[in-house]
Structure formats: structure tokens, C-alpha cells
Design an enzyme around this catalytic site. Structure first.
Site, PDB file in Angstrom:
ATOM      1  N   LYS A 216      29.766  -5.017  86.691  1.00  0.00           N
ATOM      2  CA  LYS A 216      29.365  -3.801  87.428  1.00  0.00           C
ATOM      3  C   LYS A 216      28.995  -2.643  86.517  1.00  0.00           C
ATOM      4  CE  LYS A 216      34.110  -2.305  88.213  1.00  0.00           C
ATOM      5  NZ  LYS A 216      35.288  -2.606  89.023  1.00  0.00           N
TER       6      LYS A 216
ATOM      7  N   ARG B 238      45.752   0.517  95.982  1.00  0.00           N
ATOM      8  CA  ARG B 238      44.348   0.427  96.311  1.00  0.00           C
ATOM      9  C   ARG B 238      44.277  -0.719  97.306  1.00  0.00           C
ATOM     10  NH1 ARG B 238      39.293  -0.161  92.124  1.00  0.00           N
ATOM     11  NH2 ARG B 238      39.435  -2.342  92.735  1.00  0.00           N
TER      12      ARG B 238
HETATM   13  C1  PLP Z   1      36.120  -3.172  88.174  1.00  0.00           C
HETATM   14  C2  PLP Z   1      37.062  -4.227  88.539  1.00  0.00           C
HETATM   15  C3  PLP Z   1      37.593  -5.072  87.547  1.00  0.00           C
HETATM   16  C4  PLP Z   1      37.282  -4.913  86.070  1.00  0.00           C
HETATM   17  O1  PLP Z   1      37.974  -3.828  85.526  1.00  0.00           O
HETATM   18  P1  PLP Z   1      37.999  -3.551  83.940  1.00  0.00           P
HETATM   19  O2  PLP Z   1      39.024  -2.505  83.782  1.00  0.00           O
HETATM   20  O3  PLP Z   1      36.630  -3.119  83.556  1.00  0.00           O
HETATM   21  O4  PLP Z   1      38.388  -4.824  83.281  1.00  0.00           O
HETATM   22  C5  PLP Z   1      38.444  -6.081  87.947  1.00  0.00           C
HETATM   23  N1  PLP Z   1      38.779  -6.242  89.239  1.00  0.00           N
HETATM   24  C6  PLP Z   1      38.307  -5.444  90.216  1.00  0.00           C
HETATM   25  C7  PLP Z   1      38.746  -5.682  91.625  1.00  0.00           C
HETATM   26  C8  PLP Z   1      37.436  -4.409  89.902  1.00  0.00           C
HETATM   27  O5  PLP Z   1      36.961  -3.611  90.886  1.00  0.00           O
END
Ligand code: PLP
Length: 353
Positions: free
Chosen positions: A35, A128
Site C-alpha cells: 500500500k 482497531r
Molecule cells: C498496513 C498494514 C500492514 C503493514 O504494516 P507495516 O507496519 O508497514 O508492516 C499490515 N497489516 C495491516 C492490516 C495493515 O493495514
């Protein structure tokens, strides 16, 4: 052309391959999160070529861009009711916490005659997304009978809203729940997903419960850092992404605006200290592209003074380098700035091999 975001693919390949080796050695499946770079295919290809086994994104548009890369894709954000058909089309897996959504996914899966994999998210304290552990037992039988829905796993997300750090207790709880569900419902769960880059430090310290068999990593791969404590991972690169911006004005000017002070471009009333005459540069980039607080000049003598929508203002008074109009200033980036720079169509993306 500027502003440009330089993307060093060799550094990303290196980061991914080292993390992948660690994952293989610990029997973990590597889910690379795309993302922050808006599902860019060239970067995703690099991650896949170096050991990513799944690609994961919170936005279905990004997964759609990645549709020709032949590895499984996960939707990280809980599906919206308005995007159910595309979730079935472009995601092989989705993270879920609402039964109503899962019913809709099943209907769409039947429409498209395609199996869809569900990973149920548990809320283990971060507040969350996620089902509370006490509610999961009643949910499972309802999911197991749904046409074309496969319950593939359970997962958790921590350190995102509540800042809760993953540890042996909360991830131990996830592992225990997985073990009990497998026994009580006579199922086998393919994925026990122990979180994001904030869980990485548990692998390094040997404290990740062995039942956890995958992590979803964005920042660790892109910036070579774990995010529970912000430490570097081994000798991974932190500078695979560099921003370049061009100077469009360079003048000696005062440091305190003259005249009656009202609101700035963003509705705040600014305050200024008089620091005398400064050597000030304006760069052609602004808050529409990135927040100035997330930029770190590579020349340590440069100070970021602020920004409006399209102008970034720097103090060059302490610099040993003599800059001139048209020079390019480089910045190192954090996760937030990478995310917003990729999202700005005004920032040119340049790949470096
Ligand atoms: C963005 C996201 C991640 C990745 O997070 P990082 O801190 O970049 O490793 C993993 N799981 C979910 C559900 C996310 O939204």
C-alpha cells in the site's frame, strides 16, 4: 523532471531477500504489503522475485493493478459493502470481522464461481479492527457452512491505533485461540497472521510463538526497520527511497513576516521568532504532495522551515555547500512521506536498478 521520487530496486531486492531468508529459517510465510507504494507493479515484482509469497494491500484498486503477478493476494482492510464483487475478483484472501460482510462475500463468490479465503481478525487490545476473542466461537460454525468461503486463518493487527506492542502474551493468546479452534472444530488453519512490522522484533529475539506462521510486512521491507521500537533490521537499507526537489527561489530574507499576522494557507495562525536574515530557498513541492515534517534533508545543515500547498521553504544559512537556483535538494523519507509521495501524481517516480 522534478520533484522526483527515486526508487532503488536493488536496495529493495536486498531488503526483501534478507527478510525472506529469516522467514524461511523460521517457517514463516512472507506477506509483502504494497500500500505504501500504491501497488506499483515494478516494485511488487522486485519483492516477489526476492521471496515475497503473498502480496497484501488495503485498497482493492492496488490489488487490481497487481492482478498479473501470479501469487496470492490479500485485501488488508475490511471489505466495504460497496466493493464486494471486486474483492472476489482481485483478492484471493480478505481480512474480516463482520459476519454480514462474509455473507455478502459468499454470495459474490457464488456469482463469480470462485473460492474466497477469509482470515478472521481478532482484537487483542489495539482497538482497531477485529472480533473480540469471546465472540469468535459462535461465529465459526456460521462461516464454515458458507458456499465458496474457506476459513483460511486468523490474524491480529497491533501497534496501529492503540500503539499496543506485540509480545508473547497477546500473540500467545492468538496462538492458543488458533490451536483451540483447530481442535474444537476439527479444521486446519493455513494462516496464523501475527501482525505487521511491529512484530518483527519477536522473530529476532526468538519470542514469536511457533504457532504464528506469517507476518504482513510493509515498513520492514521498504525502510529496513521494525516498528515496535524503531530499530534497524540487520544491515538492511533505510534509503531505498529518496526525494529530489528543485530550488525555484533563493534569497536572503528576514525570518519574521512583516505586517499584521492572520491565518496561513491552512487556517492556522502562525508564530515566528526573529532570527535575523536567513538564506532561504523555496523548493517546488508542497503539502499537496507531502507533509514537511516527514522530510529529512540529506545535507544535515539544511533546516526545513515550513510549507504551503506547493512551496517548501528551507533555511540554507548554515550550509557548507553553496546552493544555487535550479539545484536539487535530496531528502530521506519515512513511511508517511513515502505513502503520500506515491499518492501524488505530481511526483515523478524514477526506478534505479
Ligand atoms: C498496513 C498494514 C500492514 C503493514 O504494516 P507495516 O507496519 O508497514 O508492516 C499490515 N497489516 C495491516 C492490516 C495493515 O493495514
Amino acid at each position: 523532471m522534478y520533484p522526483s521520487l527515486n526508487i532503488n530496486l536493488s536496495k529493495l531486492a536486498y531488503n526483501t531477500s534478507i527478510i525472506s531468508e529469516i522467514f524461511v529459517a523460521n517457517n514463516l510465510k512472507l506477506m509483502a504489503v504494497t500500500k505504501a507504494f500504491c501497488g506499483d507493479c515494478i516494485i511488487a515484482d522486485t519483492l516477489v522475485a526476492n521471496g515475497a509469497e503473498y502480496l497484501a494491500d488495503s485498497r482493492i484498486e492496488n490489488l487490481a493493478k497487481l492482478k498479473n503477478i501470479p501469487i496470492p493476494k490479500l485485501l488488508l482492510r475490511l471489505p466495504m459493502k460497496s466493493e464486494i464483487e471486486s474483492v472476489i475478483s482481485f483478492a484471493d484472501y480478505s481480512l474480516n470481522s463482520e459476519l454480514e460482510t462474509i455473507y455478502m462475500l459468499s454470495e459474490a463468490a457464488v456469482n463469480q464461481d470462485k473460492v474466497h479465503n477469509i482470515i478472521l481478525m481478532l482484537d487483542l487490545g489495539d482497538l482497531r479492527e477485529g472480533i473480540l476473542p469471546k465472540d469468535i466461537y459462535s461465529l465459526i460454525p456460521k462461516i464454515l457452512n458458507l458456499p465458496l468461503i474457506k476459513l483460511s486463518g486468523i490474524g491480529v493487527n497491533l501497534t496501529c491505533y492503540g500503539g499496543v506492542i506485540p509480545d508473547e502474551i497477546n500473540l500467545g493468546e492468538l496462538a492458543d485461540i488458533a490451536t483451540r479452534l483447530e481442535q474444537d472444530f476439527n479444521i486446519s488453519l493455513e494462516i496464523i497472521s501475527g501482525g505487521n512490522s511491529s512484530s518483527f522484533y519477536l522473530i529476532e529475539s526468538g519470542k514469536l510463538p511457533s504457532k504464528i506462521n506469517s507476518l504482513r510486512l510493509g515498513e520492514s521491507i521498504l525502510l529496513g526497520r521494525e516498528t515496535a521500537y524503531g530499530n534497524n533490521i540487520l544491515n538492511l537499507y533505510n534509503d531505498a527511497f529518496i526525494l529530489n526537489c528543485q530550488i525555484v527561489e533563493l534569497k536572503e530574507k528576514g525570518s519574521k513576516p512583516k505586517g499584521k499576522i492572520g491565518m496561513d494557507a491552512f487556517g492556522n495562525i502562525p508564530t515566528f521568532e526573529d532570527r535575523g536574515i536567513l538564506s532561504r530557498a523555496i523548493l517546488a513541492i508542497g503539502r499537496q504532495d507531502v507533509s514537511p515534517d516527514d522530510l529529512t534533508p540529506i545535507d544535515k545543515d539544511i533546516e526545513v522551515l515550513g510549507a504551503s500547498s506547493d512551496h517548501l521553504i528551507l533555511n540554507l544559512s548554515n550550509c557548507k555547500t553553496k546552493y544555487k537556483l535550479g539545484d536539487v535538494i535530496e531528502f530521506s523519507l519515512n513511511y508517511g512521506s513515502i505513502l503520500s509521495l506515491f499518492t501524488s501524481p505530481y511526483v515523478k517516480k524514477q526506478y534505479i536498478k
